[in-house]
Design a protein around this motif. Structure first.
Motif, mmCIF file in Angstrom:
data_model
loop_
_atom_site.group_PDB
_atom_site.id
_atom_site.type_symbol
_atom_site.label_atom_id
_atom_site.label_comp_id
_atom_site.label_asym_id
_atom_site.label_seq_id
_atom_site.Cartn_x
_atom_site.Cartn_y
_atom_site.Cartn_z
ATOM 1 N N LYS A 2 0.703 -1.086 0.058
ATOM 2 C CA LYS A 2 -0.203 -0.227 -0.056
ATOM 3 C C LYS A 2 0.943 1.442 -0.083
ATOM 4 C CE LYS A 2 -4.002 1.624 2.375
ATOM 5 N NZ LYS A 2 -5.029 1.025 1.706
ATOM 6 N N ILE A 3 0.434 2.221 -0.628
ATOM 7 C CA ILE A 3 1.211 3.387 -0.739
ATOM 8 C C ILE A 3 0.135 4.486 0.007
ATOM 9 C CG2 ILE A 3 1.941 5.416 -2.384
ATOM 10 C CD1 ILE A 3 2.918 3.331 -4.232
ATOM 11 N N VAL A 4 0.653 5.499 0.998
ATOM 12 C CA VAL A 4 -0.358 6.187 1.660
ATOM 13 C C VAL A 4 0.264 7.746 1.147
ATOM 14 C CG1 VAL A 4 -0.877 7.336 3.739
ATOM 15 C CG2 VAL A 4 -0.423 4.786 3.504
ATOM 16 N N LEU A 5 -0.404 8.661 0.804
ATOM 17 C CA LEU A 5 -0.146 9.751 0.268
ATOM 18 C C LEU A 5 -0.507 10.806 1.352
ATOM 19 C CD1 LEU A 5 -1.228 9.978 -3.478
ATOM 20 C CD2 LEU A 5 1.159 9.425 -2.572
ATOM 21 N N LEU A 6 0.364 11.719 1.674
ATOM 22 C CA LEU A 6 0.057 12.827 2.984
ATOM 23 C C LEU A 6 0.547 14.046 2.250
ATOM 24 C CD1 LEU A 6 1.950 11.264 5.817
ATOM 25 C CD2 LEU A 6 -0.519 11.033 5.031
ATOM 26 N N GLY A 7 -0.264 14.869 2.026
ATOM 27 C CA GLY A 7 -0.066 16.525 1.475
ATOM 28 C C GLY A 7 0.545 17.413 2.413
#
Length: 176
Positions: A2-7
């Motif tokens: 899984k890839i988690v994106l945080l802005g």
């Protein structure tokens, strides 16, 4: 994995996150965006503790994941890792906002000290938050291990070269 994106801190980062998601989904199926609660309330500053708790709950049943974070998202990831609440296998940190973190009393130096998760730092050569050369010096000073720095052109802390960023991140993840 899984890839988690945080802005970043501003709700303007939603477009950035969704653009990066498009690039990463060319190669990976399981990409997840974590949307911050303060974006819906227009609060001026991310609440790292609140977001960390929310993110921790979202990830509690995930065995292996990658965190890809931009700006304030890097701070969220670093705090979570430092406090042993987040356990990514790999990180990609884009536009680490060292000066902004210090101005807002986020303990970035402590969170970075002896950091050792395999990480790619992507930093603009002349980012006003910290240049890529200054970042390299800071990481050495704080004895950060297991990292690479990719310098890209720029001086605005925008990181809007979505296709190029996607290629850099995919190449890094494929060559671990």
């Amino acid at each position: 994995m899984k890839i988690v994106l945080l802005g970043g801190n501003s709700s303007k980062n939603i477009f950035w996150l969704e653009s990066i998601e498009v690039e990463l989904k060319k190669k990976y199926n399981d990409v997840f965006i974590h949307y911050y609660s303060h974006w819906s309330t227009n609060a001026p500053l991310i609440d790292l503790d609140k977001e960390l708790e929310s993110l921790r709950k979202e990830l509690e049943n995930i065995k292996q994941y990658v965190i890809i974070a931009k700006s304030a998202g890097v701070l969220l990831a670093l705090k979570g890792i430092s406090e042993q609440k987040l356990f990514p296998a790999v990180c990609v940190f884009i536009g680490i906002p060292v000066m902004w973190a210090r101005e807002n009393n986020f303990n970035i130096n402590q969170w970075l000290k002896s950091f050792s998760i395999p990480t790619l730092f992507i930093q603009e050569a002349n980012d006003p938050a910290i240049s890529s050369n200054e970042l390299e010096d800071l990481l050495k000073e704080l004895e950060v291990q297991n990292y690479k720095i990719q310098t890209i052109p720029g001086d605005k802390h925008e990181y809007s070269q979505y296709q190029e960023l996607g290629k850099i991140m995919i190449s890094f993840l494929e060559n671990l």
